[in-house]
Design an enzyme around this catalytic site. Structure first.
Site, PDB file in Angstrom:
ATOM      1  CG  HIS A  96      31.834   9.470  47.271  1.00  8.90           C
ATOM      2  ND1 HIS A  96      32.948  10.060  47.441  1.00  8.90           N
ATOM      3  CD2 HIS A  96      32.135   8.727  46.206  1.00  8.90           C
ATOM      4  CE1 HIS A  96      33.769   9.937  46.528  1.00  8.90           C
ATOM      5  NE2 HIS A  96      33.254   8.830  45.982  1.00  8.90           N
TER       6      HIS A  96
ATOM      7  CG  HIS B 149      31.693   9.254  41.072  1.00  9.46           C
ATOM      8  ND1 HIS B 149      32.180  10.441  41.140  1.00  9.46           N
ATOM      9  CD2 HIS B 149      32.276   8.441  41.994  1.00  9.46           C
ATOM     10  CE1 HIS B 149      33.435  10.577  41.619  1.00  9.46           C
ATOM     11  NE2 HIS B 149      33.348   9.387  42.442  1.00  9.46           N
TER      12      HIS B 149
ATOM     13  CD  GLU C 255      39.060   5.015  45.441  1.00 10.25           C
ATOM     14  OE1 GLU C 255      38.117   4.220  45.254  1.00 10.25           O
ATOM     15  OE2 GLU C 255      39.481   5.925  44.966  1.00 10.25           O
TER      16      GLU C 255
ATOM     17  CG  ASP D 277      32.713   5.361  44.337  1.00  9.43           C
ATOM     18  OD1 ASP D 277      32.596   6.232  43.937  1.00  9.43           O
ATOM     19  OD2 ASP D 277      33.722   4.627  44.651  1.00  9.43           O
ATOM     20  CG  ASP D 278      31.304   4.743  40.433  1.00  7.02           C
ATOM     21  OD1 ASP D 278      30.727   5.804  39.814  1.00  7.02           O
ATOM     22  OD2 ASP D 278      32.630   4.834  40.866  1.00  7.02           O
TER      23      ASP D 278
END
Length: 345
Positions: free
Chosen positions: A20, A22, A207, A285-286
């Site tokens: 996961h 991005h 989420e 994630d980010d």
């Protein structure tokens, strides 16, 4: 006799898979500054301060601010060279954190206007992935993600594009952005196209919205993995369903706190999912916006949630087993996990 004190095993040496992450969100902050300067793009202070921006996306205004910062950062990726740099650096960061397999998620629509269209954009990304994998030793693949905020017909176009490149590095199809917008069932045909083309279904859910959004991912999109999925902890029957089906939740603890899904790291329900037998794959994630990468998520599991090294090894195994890595790569990583655990502190 004094008791021997043994240091904990080094988390960065634990082999793992990263499922996961991005695309733009993987960027190094220093790279963002350099690209913005090169392309003459003004960045807001939230992206130049050297600290992760303060975000809380549990209301529409907060999500809009998060998305605006992400869009500004994405606008700095303008050339094939920029794409190659981002992918190479993402692979380098993952290699440093012990990741032997990375599935990076991208909506090529967002980059297509500057890179010649959807097909050239995806081909540039896949070429960058192959090059970075060769140069760093990290196995890599792409999950093409549709945007909930756009029309479902756009998602079908992306699904067909993703299937077209299923034998060239695309392994999955996702659905991202604010899950409070756009019903999962509106995108069922796009996911059917992807599944029929051999791609795994890995939509976001659970989420910003509650357990119902996870159920929708299972019922309407036949998800094999769920991006985040942590809100399933609020529904014991849903947890059992995830566990019984072996659906992996791509849990991103630092992201959950940064976006206000949970107030404190200890509130993220890692133990609830673990105790229910739900497979998990920790993800960053980010990192550009949340300030921490993959190894930090395992460190949080250890220091905040009390996961032992044996349990961390199980988490790493679950990430590998849920990945789309080739069998040989999976075997290599699983053997490395066993070696890490057997080596002792």
């Amino acid at each position: 006799m004094a008791r021997e004190v043994r240091a904990a095993r080094e988390i960065r040496e634990l082999p793992k898979a990263h499922l996961h992450l991005h695309f733009t969100g993987s960027m190094r902050p220093g790279t963002l500054l350099e690209l913005a300067d090169r392309h003459g793009i003004h960045l807001p202070e939230a992206l130049t301060s050297g600290e992760p921006p303060r975000l809380r996306a549990t209301d529409e205004r907060g999500w809009f601010r998060f998305q605006r910062l992400y869009d500004i950062a994405r606008s700095c990726l303008r050339t094939p060279e920029d794409i190659h740099r981002l992918v190479r650096e993402a692979a380098e960061e993952d290699a440093a954190d012990g990741s032997g397999w990375l599935e990076i998620q991208v909506d090529p629509t967002s980059y297509a206007p500057r890179l010649g269209g959807l097909i050239p954009t995806l081909e540039i990304i896949l070429d960058a992935v192959r090059t970075a994998s060769r140069d760093t030793g990290v196995g890599m693949a792409v999950v093409v993600a549709a945007n909930r905020m756009k029309h479902p017909l756009d998602a079908r176009t992306l699904a067909r594009l993703a299937v077209r490149y299923a034998d060239q590095g695309v392994v999955g199809f996702g659905l991202s952005n604010d899950e409070r917008r756009g019903l999962a069932r509106d995108f069922d045909r796009a996911f059917a196209i992807a599944r029929e083309g051999g791609l795994i279904a890995a939509p976001h859910g659970g989420e910003l919205s509650g357990p119902a959004s996870v159920r929708d991912c299972l019922d309407d999109l036949h998800a094999q993995r769920v991006g985040h999925g942590v809100r399933a902890a609020e529904d014991p029957r849903l947890l059992k369903r995830l566990a019984d089906r072996g659906v992996t939740c791509e849990v991103c603890p630092a992201s959950n706190v940064a976006l206000g899904v949970y107030d404190k790291p200890e509130d993220v329900p890692l133990r609830t999912l673990w105790d229910a037998g739900v497979p998990m794959a920790l993800g960053a994630d980010d990192p550009l916006l949340f300030g921490s990468r993959l190894a930090a998520q395992y460190d949080l599991a250890r220091t905040v949630h009390g996961f032992t090294d044996a349990e961390l090894a199980v988490l790493a195994r679950q990430s590998v087993e849920a990945s789309c890595a080739p069998a040989a790569k999976k075997a290599e990583l699983l053997a490395g996990i066993d070696k890490w655990l057997a080596a002792g502190a």
